[in-house]
Design an enzyme around this catalytic site. Structure first.
Site, mmCIF file in Angstrom:
data_model
loop_
_atom_site.group_PDB
_atom_site.id
_atom_site.type_symbol
_atom_site.label_atom_id
_atom_site.label_comp_id
_atom_site.label_asym_id
_atom_site.label_seq_id
_atom_site.Cartn_x
_atom_site.Cartn_y
_atom_site.Cartn_z
ATOM 1 N N HIS A 119 0.763 -1.234 -0.306
ATOM 2 C CA HIS A 119 -0.405 -0.533 0.543
ATOM 3 C C HIS A 119 0.965 1.565 0.119
ATOM 4 O O HIS A 119 2.084 1.151 0.773
ATOM 5 C CB HIS A 119 -0.587 0.260 1.319
ATOM 6 C CG HIS A 119 -0.551 -0.565 2.564
ATOM 7 N ND1 HIS A 119 0.281 -1.518 3.546
ATOM 8 C CD2 HIS A 119 0.029 0.637 3.581
ATOM 9 C CE1 HIS A 119 0.574 -1.553 4.247
ATOM 10 N NE2 HIS A 119 0.886 -0.450 4.800
ATOM 11 N N HIS A 160 0.837 5.296 0.944
ATOM 12 C CA HIS A 160 0.787 6.571 2.031
ATOM 13 C C HIS A 160 0.624 6.948 1.302
ATOM 14 O O HIS A 160 1.668 7.968 0.707
ATOM 15 C CB HIS A 160 1.491 6.393 3.239
ATOM 16 C CG HIS A 160 1.251 5.146 3.959
ATOM 17 N ND1 HIS A 160 0.365 4.866 5.151
ATOM 18 C CD2 HIS A 160 1.714 4.319 4.435
ATOM 19 C CE1 HIS A 160 0.835 3.738 5.512
ATOM 20 N NE2 HIS A 160 1.695 3.187 5.427
HETATM 21 P P1 5GP Z 1 1.590 0.587 7.599
HETATM 22 O O1 5GP Z 1 2.389 0.438 8.807
HETATM 23 O O2 5GP Z 1 0.796 -1.305 6.929
HETATM 24 O O3 5GP Z 1 2.496 0.520 6.215
HETATM 25 O O4 5GP Z 1 0.004 1.027 7.690
HETATM 26 C C1 5GP Z 1 -0.507 0.226 7.380
HETATM 27 C C2 5GP Z 1 -1.646 1.259 7.544
HETATM 28 O O5 5GP Z 1 -3.048 0.631 7.257
HETATM 29 C C3 5GP Z 1 -2.124 2.722 9.039
HETATM 30 O O6 5GP Z 1 -1.867 3.576 8.197
HETATM 31 C C4 5GP Z 1 -3.619 2.091 9.605
HETATM 32 O O7 5GP Z 1 -4.261 3.276 9.745
HETATM 33 C C5 5GP Z 1 -3.892 1.290 8.255
HETATM 34 N N1 5GP Z 1 -5.540 0.505 8.570
HETATM 35 C C6 5GP Z 1 -5.343 -0.515 9.400
HETATM 36 N N2 5GP Z 1 -6.419 -1.003 9.131
HETATM 37 C C7 5GP Z 1 -6.857 -0.669 8.521
HETATM 38 C C8 5GP Z 1 -8.613 -0.710 8.183
HETATM 39 O O8 5GP Z 1 -9.234 -2.056 8.463
HETATM 40 N N3 5GP Z 1 -9.489 0.076 7.408
HETATM 41 C C9 5GP Z 1 -8.232 1.305 6.788
HETATM 42 N N4 5GP Z 1 -9.220 2.044 5.849
HETATM 43 N N5 5GP Z 1 -7.624 1.296 7.205
HETATM 44 C C10 5GP Z 1 -6.192 0.607 8.014
#
Ligand code: 5GP
Length: 139
Positions: free
Chosen positions: A98, A100
């Site tokens: 993903h 950001h």
């Molecule tokens: P990572 O740390 O893996 O780069 O970021 C994961 C992101 O996914 C985090 O910013 C977190 O807030 C977001 N996130 C986690 N679970 C969910 C969810 O169920 N729905 C949405 N919309 N975002 C999520």
């Protein structure tokens, strides 16, 4: 067991979807770092960027490229930080690639991408040359 993001793609859990096409989808982050914090993902599940096939990578970048100005305009941001946490040690929590898109505002108190790593290494010219050669030989 599919990731939480695959469940969003499948419509099994709700999300604020802001863009969708055949291979990618964008939705608001549930715990936003800023208003408009958006995630762009490939619909198919790949854990890391390294796992994404070339055609999907092109589609993913196209959606990021499309969404950055759209998000900035929507929340009247001055700028955006656009980044991937690529792997657990880099802070990736959801094992589904993903991107950001984090809107940034003058005086928001945040830092640049240079703030994400730990102590800076002290590398001499020979070490830099070796590293560059290793990377170039596999590129
Ligand atoms: P990572 O740390 O893996 O780069 O970021 C994961 C992101 O996914 C985090 O910013 C977190 O807030 C977001 N996130 C986690 N679970 C969910 C969810 O169920 N729905 C949405 N919309 N975002 C999520």
């Amino acid at each position: 067991m599919s990731t939480i993001f695959s469940q969003i793609v499948a419509g099994e859990i709700p999300a604020r979807i802001v863009y969708e096409d055949e291979t990618t989808i964008a939705f608001l982050d549930a715990n936003p770092l800023a208003p408009g914090h958006t995630l762009v993902i490939p619909k198919d599940e790949y854990e890391r960027l390294n796992d994404v096939p070339d055609d999907v990578a092109a589609d993913l970048y196209e959606t990021v490229h499309h969404m950055v100005p759209v998000v900035e305009d929507a929340v009247d941001a001055d700028a955006t930080t656009v980044a991937f946490n690529n792997g657990e040690e880099a802070g990736q929590e959801v094992p589904h690639v993903h991107c950001h898109i984090v809107p940034r505002f003058e005086g928001d108190g945040g830092g640049p991408i240079h703030a994400v790593a730990g102590d800076r290494p002290d590398l001499d010219d020979d070490e830099l040359d070796d590293i560059a050669a290793d990377i170039e030989s596999s590129a």
